[in-house]
Structure formats: C-alpha cells, structure tokens
Design a protein around this motif. Structure first.
Motif, PDB file in Angstrom:
ATOM      1  N   LEU A 252      42.036 -20.091  87.196  1.00 32.56           N
ATOM      2  CA  LEU A 252      42.255 -19.238  86.023  1.00 32.56           C
ATOM      3  C   LEU A 252      42.882 -20.025  84.871  1.00 32.56           C
ATOM      4  O   LEU A 252      42.605 -19.747  83.694  1.00 32.56           O
ATOM      5  N   GLU A 253      43.715 -21.001  85.197  1.00 31.37           N
ATOM      6  CA  GLU A 253      44.288 -21.843  84.140  1.00 31.37           C
ATOM      7  C   GLU A 253      43.196 -22.657  83.458  1.00 31.37           C
ATOM      8  O   GLU A 253      43.195 -22.812  82.220  1.00 31.37           O
ATOM      9  N   ALA A 254      42.241 -23.148  84.249  1.00 27.72           N
ATOM     10  CA  ALA A 254      41.110 -23.865  83.660  1.00 27.72           C
ATOM     11  C   ALA A 254      40.235 -22.920  82.846  1.00 27.72           C
ATOM     12  O   ALA A 254      39.680 -23.306  81.812  1.00 27.72           O
ATOM     13  N   LEU A 255      40.117 -21.679  83.290  1.00 30.33           N
ATOM     14  CA  LEU A 255      39.321 -20.704  82.549  1.00 30.33           C
ATOM     15  C   LEU A 255      39.923 -20.451  81.168  1.00 30.33           C
ATOM     16  O   LEU A 255      39.191 -20.347  80.169  1.00 30.33           O
ATOM     17  N   ARG A 256      41.221 -20.377  81.092  1.00 31.77           N
ATOM     18  CA  ARG A 256      41.865 -20.150  79.789  1.00 31.77           C
ATOM     19  C   ARG A 256      41.609 -21.317  78.841  1.00 31.77           C
ATOM     20  O   ARG A 256      41.481 -21.120  77.620  1.00 31.77           O
ATOM     21  N   SER A 257      41.549 -22.503  79.399  1.00 34.13           N
ATOM     22  CA  SER A 257      41.386 -23.690  78.549  1.00 34.13           C
ATOM     23  C   SER A 257      39.968 -23.815  78.001  1.00 34.13           C
ATOM     24  O   SER A 257      39.770 -24.402  76.929  1.00 34.13           O
ATOM     25  N   VAL A 258      38.976 -23.282  78.714  1.00 35.04           N
ATOM     26  CA  VAL A 258      37.598 -23.420  78.246  1.00 35.04           C
ATOM     27  C   VAL A 258      37.175 -22.247  77.363  1.00 35.04           C
ATOM     28  O   VAL A 258      36.118 -22.309  76.724  1.00 35.04           O
ATOM     29  N   CYS A 259      37.956 -21.178  77.318  1.00 34.94           N
ATOM     30  CA  CYS A 259      37.600 -20.018  76.500  1.00 34.94           C
ATOM     31  C   CYS A 259      38.044 -20.213  75.065  1.00 34.94           C
ATOM     32  O   CYS A 259      39.050 -20.892  74.777  1.00 34.94           O
ATOM     33  N   ASN A 260      37.316 -19.586  74.151  1.00 33.27           N
ATOM     34  CA  ASN A 260      37.649 -19.605  72.733  1.00 33.27           C
ATOM     35  C   ASN A 260      38.705 -18.532  72.475  1.00 33.27           C
ATOM     36  O   ASN A 260      38.439 -17.337  72.630  1.00 33.27           O
ATOM     37  N   ARG A 261      39.893 -18.930  72.106  1.00 32.89           N
ATOM     38  CA  ARG A 261      40.993 -17.977  71.926  1.00 32.89           C
ATOM     39  C   ARG A 261      40.766 -17.027  70.763  1.00 32.89           C
ATOM     40  O   ARG A 261      41.366 -15.955  70.710  1.00 32.89           O
ATOM     41  N   ASP A 262      39.909 -17.394  69.810  1.00 32.96           N
ATOM     42  CA  ASP A 262      39.664 -16.543  68.647  1.00 32.96           C
ATOM     43  C   ASP A 262      38.545 -15.522  68.893  1.00 32.96           C
ATOM     44  O   ASP A 262      38.417 -14.566  68.123  1.00 32.96           O
ATOM     45  N   ALA A 263      37.749 -15.714  69.956  1.00 30.58           N
ATOM     46  CA  ALA A 263      36.605 -14.834  70.174  1.00 30.58           C
ATOM     47  C   ALA A 263      36.550 -14.255  71.586  1.00 30.58           C
ATOM     48  O   ALA A 263      36.096 -13.119  71.762  1.00 30.58           O
ATOM     49  N   ASP A 264      37.006 -15.007  72.592  1.00 32.18           N
ATOM     50  CA  ASP A 264      36.890 -14.549  73.978  1.00 32.18           C
ATOM     51  C   ASP A 264      38.093 -13.719  74.389  1.00 32.18           C
ATOM     52  O   ASP A 264      39.162 -13.748  73.750  1.00 32.18           O
ATOM     53  N   MET A 265      37.908 -13.001  75.478  1.00 35.90           N
ATOM     54  CA  MET A 265      39.010 -12.247  76.064  1.00 35.90           C
ATOM     55  C   MET A 265      40.078 -13.193  76.614  1.00 35.90           C
ATOM     56  O   MET A 265      39.775 -14.304  77.056  1.00 35.90           O
ATOM     57  N   GLU A 266      41.315 -12.739  76.586  1.00 37.95           N
ATOM     58  CA  GLU A 266      42.430 -13.536  77.087  1.00 37.95           C
ATOM     59  C   GLU A 266      42.781 -13.090  78.504  1.00 37.95           C
ATOM     60  O   GLU A 266      43.064 -11.905  78.737  1.00 37.95           O
TER      61      GLU A 266
ATOM     62  N   HIS B 104      30.456  -5.614  61.576  1.00 34.78           N
ATOM     63  CA  HIS B 104      31.431  -5.037  62.498  1.00 34.78           C
ATOM     64  C   HIS B 104      30.768  -4.720  63.840  1.00 34.78           C
ATOM     65  O   HIS B 104      31.334  -5.009  64.907  1.00 34.78           O
ATOM     66  N   ASN B 105      29.561  -4.153  63.797  1.00 38.95           N
ATOM     67  CA  ASN B 105      28.855  -3.832  65.041  1.00 38.95           C
ATOM     68  C   ASN B 105      28.490  -5.089  65.812  1.00 38.95           C
ATOM     69  O   ASN B 105      28.575  -5.125  67.041  1.00 38.95           O
ATOM     70  N   ASN B 106      28.063  -6.148  65.094  1.00 37.08           N
ATOM     71  CA  ASN B 106      27.729  -7.398  65.773  1.00 37.08           C
ATOM     72  C   ASN B 106      28.958  -7.996  66.438  1.00 37.08           C
ATOM     73  O   ASN B 106      28.875  -8.546  67.545  1.00 37.08           O
ATOM     74  N   HIS B 107      30.100  -7.918  65.754  1.00 42.73           N
ATOM     75  CA  HIS B 107      31.330  -8.454  66.337  1.00 42.73           C
ATOM     76  C   HIS B 107      31.718  -7.662  67.572  1.00 42.73           C
ATOM     77  O   HIS B 107      32.227  -8.223  68.548  1.00 42.73           O
ATOM     78  N   MET B 108      31.489  -6.352  67.562  1.00 43.72           N
ATOM     79  CA  MET B 108      31.807  -5.537  68.716  1.00 43.72           C
ATOM     80  C   MET B 108      30.949  -5.935  69.923  1.00 43.72           C
ATOM     81  O   MET B 108      31.415  -5.938  71.053  1.00 43.72           O
ATOM     82  N   GLU B 109      29.678  -6.275  69.639  1.00 41.28           N
ATOM     83  CA  GLU B 109      28.837  -6.735  70.741  1.00 41.28           C
ATOM     84  C   GLU B 109      29.365  -8.049  71.301  1.00 41.28           C
ATOM     85  O   GLU B 109      29.319  -8.281  72.509  1.00 41.28           O
ATOM     86  N   ASN B 110      29.888  -8.914  70.448  1.00 40.27           N
ATOM     87  CA  ASN B 110      30.488 -10.156  70.918  1.00 40.27           C
ATOM     88  C   ASN B 110      31.740  -9.898  71.730  1.00 40.27           C
ATOM     89  O   ASN B 110      32.122 -10.716  72.574  1.00 40.27           O
ATOM     90  N   LEU B 111      32.399  -8.761  71.491  1.00 38.60           N
ATOM     91  CA  LEU B 111      33.590  -8.390  72.242  1.00 38.60           C
ATOM     92  C   LEU B 111      33.239  -7.610  73.513  1.00 38.60           C
ATOM     93  O   LEU B 111      34.066  -6.869  74.041  1.00 38.60           O
ATOM     94  N   LEU B 112      32.014  -7.766  73.977  1.00 36.58           N
ATOM     95  CA  LEU B 112      31.563  -7.191  75.251  1.00 36.58           C
ATOM     96  C   LEU B 112      31.489  -5.670  75.202  1.00 36.58           C
ATOM     97  O   LEU B 112      31.724  -5.003  76.210  1.00 36.58           O
ATOM     98  N   CYS B 113      31.167  -5.121  74.049  1.00 35.67           N
ATOM     99  CA  CYS B 113      31.032  -3.674  73.917  1.00 35.67           C
ATOM    100  C   CYS B 113      29.598  -3.238  74.215  1.00 35.67           C
ATOM    101  O   CYS B 113      28.648  -4.023  74.108  1.00 35.67           O
ATOM    102  N   TYR B 114      29.489  -1.971  74.601  1.00 33.40           N
ATOM    103  CA  TYR B 114      28.172  -1.394  74.817  1.00 33.40           C
ATOM    104  C   TYR B 114      27.430  -1.319  73.487  1.00 33.40           C
ATOM    105  O   TYR B 114      28.044  -1.197  72.424  1.00 33.40           O
ATOM    106  N   LYS B 115      26.111  -1.373  73.523  1.00 33.55           N
ATOM    107  CA  LYS B 115      25.308  -1.442  72.306  1.00 33.55           C
ATOM    108  C   LYS B 115      25.595  -0.269  71.379  1.00 33.55           C
ATOM    109  O   LYS B 115      25.619   0.880  71.803  1.00 33.55           O
TER     110      LYS B 115
END
Length: 547
Positions: free
Chosen positions: A168-182, A275-286
């Motif tokens: 999980l520590e490695a997972l945090r390091s490879v994720c984008n902190r500005d776009a991915d879930m923390e 805004h809708n496109n960003h929501m899809e990037n945030l793993l939201c339903y269509k």
C-alpha cells in the motif's frame, strides 16, 4: 326442514364436544388411529344424514305439486337446498378448522424471535433426531481438526501484514495525488483476526479506506436517512462526490433569474461538460456524481499492479491475482510451491465511525444481492471484532464461544463440499453466535458447556431458517454496550433481516434447508470420522478441561 338443520347442528356439536383437543382428559387413551377412525365414522354419518334429508325433501315436493300454491312450493324448494348446502359447508369448515388446529398444536408452534427463554428451548423438527457426540469426542475432534489449523494463523498473519503495508505504501507513491484517490492504512477484519478461522486457505482480510483528492469530499446517503435509496435496499447506501465548499443550495444563479443576455461563467455548458468529465475521472457512474464500485475496483486493480512492479525486486516470491472478479484477492506464491492468500478491499468510512461502505465481499463472507454499482453495502466488521474482544473480557477463561463457531463452521464447510455451495454463509453462523452471546449469561460459556452451547447454536439456526428471519446483530439492536461507540442512527433503525432473500427465492431456500438438514444428519458421522482416537486412561489437556 328445521328438523334437518337441527340434526346437522347436533352432529357438529357432538363433533366439537368429543374432540380430543378440547377435552384431553376424557380422550387421553385414544391414539391417532382411533381418532382418524372416528373422523371417518362421523363423515359417513353426515353423508347418511344428507341422503335422508334429500329423500324427505323429495317426498315433500311430490305432495305439494297438486296444491294451489305450487309456485310458492317451488320457491321454497329452490331455497331449501341452498340453506342445506350452507349449513353443510359451515359444519365441514368448522370441523376442518378444528382438525388443522389440532395438527398445529401437536406439531408445535414456533415461538416469537424476540423471546429469550423459549427461543433456545424449542427443539426443531429435524434437530430432535440429531444425537451429538459426547464431550470427550468433541474435545478430540476439536484438537485434531481445528486446534492444529489455528496454530498456523499467527504465522501467516504476521507475514501478510508486513507485506500489505509495504504494497500500500508503494501504491501511494505511484498514484497521482492531484487526481487519484488517496489510500489510507489497512485494517484487519474477519475470522483470521477474530481467531475462529478453520477453513483453508487461511486468507487474511483487510479493508482499505480511501478518500477523494482535494478539493472533493464524500457525501454519504444511507437507506434510513430519507434519501433517494429504494426501501428494498436496506443495508445499502450511496456515495456522492462533491466539492468541499459546495453547499446544498448551489450557485447563486439557481436563485436569481438572469436575463437572456447574461451567462453564469461558473455554470456554462462548457464548464458543466468539464465538470462531468472530471467526475468520470473520479470513478463516478456515468452522468452522475455517485461513486461507481465497478470503476473503483478497476482502478484499485491497476494501482496494485503498478505498486507490485515497483517493489517486486525486493521479494523472493511472486504475487498474482487470485480471483478475476475480485481485484483485491491476491496470492503469494513461493518458489517451494507454498501459497498464502489475502484480500485487500477498498472501502469508504461512514462519518467518524468504524462503519464502512464496502464495494464487495471477498470469499463470500456475506451473501450479496444483485444490485447496481452505485449501491454500496455497509459493513460492521470492525465493530464485530471489537464486540468479541469486549465480551471475551467478561467470559470465563478458555470460554467455548469461538470453539462452537469453529466446529459449526467446519461442519458447514464439509457439507458444502459434499452438496455444493448454499446461501447459508459463515457470516450467518457468526451472527447466530453473537445473538446467543448477548442472551446467555457469561457463566454459560465455560469450556465444560461446549456440547450444550453447540446444541443451542444449531437449534437457534434451525429456528431462524424455519422462520426465514435472522436479524443483523448491530442494525436495530438497542441493547449494545455504549463502549462500542456504534452510531445511534443504526441502533434505532428498523432491524435488518439477513434471511429476507429466502422469502422471495424459494428454490434457494429449499436448497439451503436440504443442506442444513443433511448437515444435521451427518454431524455425528463427520465428527467421528475426523476424531483422533485417545487410548484408555490417557486424555488430552483439552479433554481434562472439559471433564
């Protein structure tokens, strides 16, 4: 005609008065065959009375044909059969109701679910004929089949915990902190951390809370909060992603009528599309702001793959996905061929509590209903572990509550191997134990009462299956200790029936009942088959403790 009605009433009254249910003292010597014979005799007498009355009515009809009131006689004739049919039907209905009442009375009526003293004293129809092994045999069985398995748990758990933290520590390091879930720290739950796991593989279960990136936050909706969740989704909730500074009233343009020539720069069509496109990037339903569990699982699987590629050079084993439909089901495979399984499941925390919205249940810990991907189930796994720790402090040393659950889980697993999987899960078995822990005094769980408590669990489970009703231990339970810190909203909610699917799914219910009854019949044979023989005059420490 009144004489005929009078005779029918006499027959009905005689039937009721002579019935063995209403006057048992006068009929205690009559057996079931005698009662049936008398019923046939009374039925025959009713038939003869009916024929006699029909003959009298036919004779009366021939006498009245030559009279001047033939029309009135015909009308009377048309009404008399109706009256006779009414009284005959009424007498038969009364007799049938009494007979059904007698059968229910003899077979035994199930008590209400909420009773404390009677609910465990009622023997089920199938359990009456089950003879459990004695204390010594149970002790030998536990030592042979269960105690040796639990000794491996500590070793596997220590290894997996260290590796999961590193992954999980490695997972945090490879994720984008500005776009991915923390991703936050993992939490161990389930049978491996409650010390009652007996079935292999000995897989550790971890839940991994995650939060959205700034400036977003989760807005949680549950089935009992009056939101837009259907009533049939009891136990479910939805997770809405909002901006941290977003209020329920929205932008001021929603309150003010702007002119045709004026345009809101914050809510223009272009900005709304972004805004809708960003929501899809945030793993939201269509086309929505609700978190999609399918997208979350896909993201989590990709993130775990990247994390393992980063740290794989540090380990002398391989890591693979164990189940295709479960992204966090992982398997460690050593060069020697030994494997260790564990599960990482993404969850969302409910408020400041230890209740979590879970995307899926690994290893069928709890039966899932078919539902949409925006409905998340609430899990109380952390509270279950905490409650068992809380109760253990008040129970006698070497209490038998976990031993009962382990034996029952072992028998259930072996029966499923023989007859195939069923809708009855280990989570249901644990729920039964939790209910009995709350209703039985602490002294009843001493090690010497292993046989009695195992019988109580089997009887309670059979009673619950018969009624198709097994309540969730935490939802709607207002008798829980305050030290647990369970949210009051869930304690005051309507109780949740875990066996509710059996009401609608009759085929699954019949299969589960057949499996359970077969397990009861095979209990003694399975225990004896796996029991280690102890020579005469020599007993194991567990045997001595139970004697």
């Amino acid at each position: 005609m009144p004489a005929g009605i009078f005779k029918v009433c006499l027959v009905v009254i005689a039937t009721i008065v002579n019935h063995p249910l209403l006057f048992p003292k006068e009929n205690v010597t009559e057996n079931t065959e005698g009662i049936i014979q008398k019923m046939k005799e009374r039925e025959e007498s009713l038939r003869l009375e009916q024929l006699k009355l029909e003959q009298e009515m036919a004779a009366q009809e021939t006498l009245t044909k030559s009279s001047e009131k033939a029309k009135e006689s015909e009308e009377q004739y048309t009404h008399d059969p109706l009256s006779w049919n009414f009284w005959t039907a009424l007498s038969l209905v009364v007799f049938l109701l009494i007979e059904l009442w007698r059968q229910d009375y003899q077979e035994g009526i199930w008590q209400d679910y909420g009773t404390e003293e009677d609910e465990n004293a009622v023997l089920g129809k199938a359990f009456k004929w089950v003879l459990l092994p004695d204390k010594i045999t149970l002790a030998n069985f536990y030592e042979r089949c269960i105690q040796n398995v639990t000794s491996e748990i500590a070793r596997n758990r220590e290894l997996v915990e260290g590796f999961a933290d590193d992954l999980l520590e490695a997972l945090r390091s490879v994720c984008n902190r500005d776009a991915d879930m923390e991703v936050e720290e993992s939490i161990g739950i389930g049978s491996m951390y409650e010390n009652w796991r007996v079935q292999k593989p000995l897989a550790c279960d971890f839940i991994v809370p995650f939060t959205p990136p700034e400036p977003y936050c989760f807005k949680l909706e549950t089935w009992d909060s009056g939101e837009s969740i259907p009533p049939d989704k009891q136990g479910y909730g939805m997770i809405k992603i909002c901006q941290a500074d977003e209020t329920s009233t929205g932008c001021i343009c929603d309150k003010t009528k702007l002119g045709e020539d004026l345009l809101c720069l914050l809510h223009s069509k272009m900005n709304q599309s972004r805004h809708n496109n960003h929501m899809e990037n945030l793993l939201c339903y269509k086309d929505s702001q609700y978190l999609d569990s399918d997208q979350v699982m896909a993201w989590f699987q990709v993130a775990l793959t990247k994390a393992w590629n980063k740290i794989s050079h540090k380990y002398e084993f391989n890591l693979t996905f164990n189940l295709l439909d479960s992204p966090g089901a992982l398997k460690i495979k050593f060069r020697s061929g030994k494997t260790i399984a564990f599960n990482l499941t993404p969850v969302v925390q409910y408020a400041d509590s230890d209740v979590y919205f879970i995307s899926h249940f690994p290893c069928s810990g709890l039966a899932e209903d078919s539902t949409s991907s925006i409905h998340w189930f609430l899990t109380f796994a952390v509270y279950e572990k905490r409650y068992l720790q809380f109760v253990s402090k008040m129970l006698p040393a070497s209490s038998c509550h976990l031993s009962c659950l382990q034996i029952l889980s072992f028998l259930h697993g072996k029966q499923c191997c023989l007859a195939g999987p069923s809708s009855l899960t280990n989570y249901h078995l644990k729920t039964v134990m939790l209910h009995l822990l709350q209703t039985h005094p602490s002294s009843d769980w001493a090690s010497g009462f292993l046989e009695a408590r195992l019988q109580d669990m089997l009887k309670f489970l059979e009673k619950s299956l018969h009624e198709k009703r097994l309540y969730h231990f935490f939802i709607g339970n207002r008798n829980l200790p305050e030290e647990l810190g369970i949210p009051v909203a869930f304690q005051k909610a309507e109780p949740m029936n875990l066996f509710r699917p059996f009401v609608l799914q009759r085929s699954a219910y019949r299969k589960t009942m057949d499996m359970f009854h077969e397990m009861l019949r095979n209990t003694s044979a399975l225990i004896n088959e796996y029991t280690m023989h102890v020579p005469m005059g020599r007993a194991s420490p567990l045997n001595k403790e139970l004697l």
